[in-house]
Design a protein around this motif. Structure first.
Motif: not given
Lengths: 413, 413
Positions: B41-57
């Protein structure tokens, strides 16, 4: 506009091996619910939070739009409200089991051999007459519920629900001494009261005529009461205020009736709504249609799907889904969907292969005047995931329904 | 049930012009990952918050279920943990670069010509011997990392990570004077210590044999240490407690190892896991399968896709995706997906045309026992957006995986 919300308790599932990876919802024949999916809009819903298995009480708080992380104060209050004890702010309520302990005090059966409601009622009457010593300011209310269950409510000043369970939740061990969960005089006082009551009740149940009879027949005695699930009323604004909503619930389950009462939903008692797989869905449909005449919203809860899931009986789960479908058919045939909004969902997933609540999202469908449609044609976990409502949180469902009723307030100008 | 989480660092992308608007994931041959998408099963994910570029940490904190907005206390701590410095509460850690400054103190090269690890180790030894004056209560730990990188940790009472960077993050300007970011004695003291150390280290690096040699050859000297990324240990409950989880990580990247250590994930060192595009994916697959025998969850991180993205080398990015696919094939062939849950995703999007992290969501796929399937047949940004998981937040991924392992706690009763 009227609203109908229908919940199959624990109805959602995962792919089942012996169904060739179909879910029970995919395997069941349910033309009436699927018809709603066809004309309506569907989606999936994280009732509490993705991955978090909901309890039935917290799930229902969320379904009525309350953030359970903010308002939940333990299960006991809902059980007590469900059996009709009028709860007030500051009361502490417990859900208790009549249980069997051996001569050395070890728990042998946590449900006293699933003792019947009639005997429980008689034993509760005995406990009701017992007077606790040392706490003249505390009033103890004892109210029998179904089977081995008894609700106990403490009324008085300076009490707290922040206490542990006396119920050890396993057999072969002693009843737990209740301890405060926080370092306050209220919690300490409440813990002591429960410990005193536990001793007092063991004393009163000993040699009770019912137990003498059981002993004669070699049956399990009901010689102790296990306290658990201390709870207080959540501090919330009832739906009657927040949405000026006149709502009714049809459910055979005390816990659900309790949650509903706590949020201002009136309980409609229906003969044949048993809270088990034997429930009379036709009577429930009839009662729902009737209640809709005098209420803005009717909530119909069916417990049987969850019972079948916890017992791991796949055929029964599919059968219960088909009976819910029958019930939906009965309701739809008497409701004008041009003037109503109808939603169907589950309060949580209880996979038949796991037999416990899990954190998977549940499917939901909403049909009636004003909803945007989508391509979903079947109500199940996989189809609804492709629906036009996408993925929402449990607390969002109720405001969405209220929006169709024109009862949500504009924020801003 | 076991769990495997695989992350291609910065693997997600946007449509690429010279790929006729395909993304690198759409262009790459990756039959093993696509096979997971087909059965999962698949999807998409806002790792931090929509539009916010995440740092790797911060991205990794989120991927392990921690809200980075609540727990993140700066990058330095993770770098230090990653190279093996035992960090304690109250320590302040910096990631530092050996750099080149000219005679007037202006930064000429922020990486001292990407000086090699062997020379960095020798220079770090010199810095380690330098004793800071005026702060007898503060202990300074100097630990060389890869290439030009050195971790510096301050241990002592009354320190704070709320200080600015000495690193100007550009060339042609002076090293910044470090200032407190908050008005506290702790931040003021820490800022002063860093300024004193910066001066002290310039003094000690001047005329170092390695620099004399470089000067002779006309190379860039490593004659300053640039402090940046002050950080403290996040105050969190490790996964070993919250989920009673026994987890291992396979990564060639110090920062990622550090984040993992901070949340209670054991670091498994693998020969050939370099943290670059040269990493040995076969060795990583073998190590993952082995680690799975003794751990509940194995996390495999591959950095190369991000390196290729930052460098803007499209062929290399596609090649790295194909090598990750090779690795996934190696793992899948040895794992029983009837008793395991496997997830693959990216920690953020790094578009090859932008060369920096962006705020686009990332695709993810989850396969294994219990997952509901969907129609997605390819693992990429566009296909996964049609998946049955819809769109989730980064912090939700881990609880969802833990739910399949039966390790999330029910909320309510």
């Amino acid at each position: 506009m009227k609203a109908i919300l229908i919940v199959g308790d624990g109805m959602a599932d995962r792919p089942v091996r012996i169904l060739k990876s179909k879910t029970p919802l995919q395997a069941a024949k349910k033309k009436n619910i699927d018809a709603l999916a066809k004309i309506g809009i569907s989606g999936i819903m994280d009732v509490i939070s993705p991955g978090v298995p909901p309890g039935s009480d917290t799930a229902h708080l969320a379904l009525f739009g309350y953030d359970p992380y903010k308002v939940y104060r333990g299960r006991g209050a809902f059980e007590a409200l469900g059996v009709g004890v009028p709860l007030e702010k500051g009361d502490v309520a417990f859900r208790c089991n009549l249980a069997t302990v051996d001569s050395s005090g070890r728990v042998v059966d946590r449900r006293a051999g699933r003792i019947g409601s009639a005997e429980t009622k008689e034993l509760a009457e005995t406990l009701r007459r017992a007077r606790i010593r040392g706490y003249p300011d505390v009033r103890v209310i004892v109210e029998p519920a179904t089977e081995h269950r008894i609700a106990v409510v403490l009324k008085g000043d300076g009490l707290s629900s922040q206490v542990s369970d006396a119920d050890p939740h396993m057999v072969g061990v002693q009843i737990n001494k209740v301890v405060p969960r926080v370092n306050t005089p209220e919690a300490a006082k409440t813990a002591d009261i429960v410990n005193v009551l536990t001793e007092l009740y063991i004393e009163r149940l000993k040699g009770h005529p019912i137990n003498k009879e059981k002993m004669k027949k070699g049956g399990l005695q009901a010689n102790a009461l296990l306290f658990r699930g201390a709870g207080e009323l959540p501090e919330i604004e009832p739906l009657t205020h927040s949405y000026r909503l006149n709502a009714a619930v049809i459910s055979g389950t005390a816990l659900i009736k309790g949650v509903c009462r706590s949020v201002g939903i009136e309980v409609v008692e229906v003969d044949g709504a048993t809270g088990t797989v034997d429930t009379d869905v036709t009577a429930k449909a009839r009662a729902a249609v009737k209640a809709l005449r005098s209420h803005d919203l009717v909530y119909v809860h069916v417990k049987g799907t969850d019972n079948a899931s916890h017992d791991g009986v796949l055929d029964q789960k599919i059968h219960m889904i088909e009976r819910i479908d029958e019930m939906v058919g009965g309701i739809v045939s008497s409701v004008d969907l041009d003037n109503a909004i109808m939603a169907i969902t589950a309060d949580h997933t209880t996979p038949i292969e796991i037999r416990e609540h899990t954190g998977d999202p549940v499917p939901f469908t909403m049909a009636g005047h004003g909803v945007r449609t989508d391509r979903v044609r079947c109500f199940d976990e996989v189809s609804c995931a492709e629906g036009g409502m996408n993925r929402i949180n449990g607390v969002n469902l109720f405001p969405i329904m209220m929006s169709f009723l024109g009862r949500t307030k504009k924020f801003g100008a």
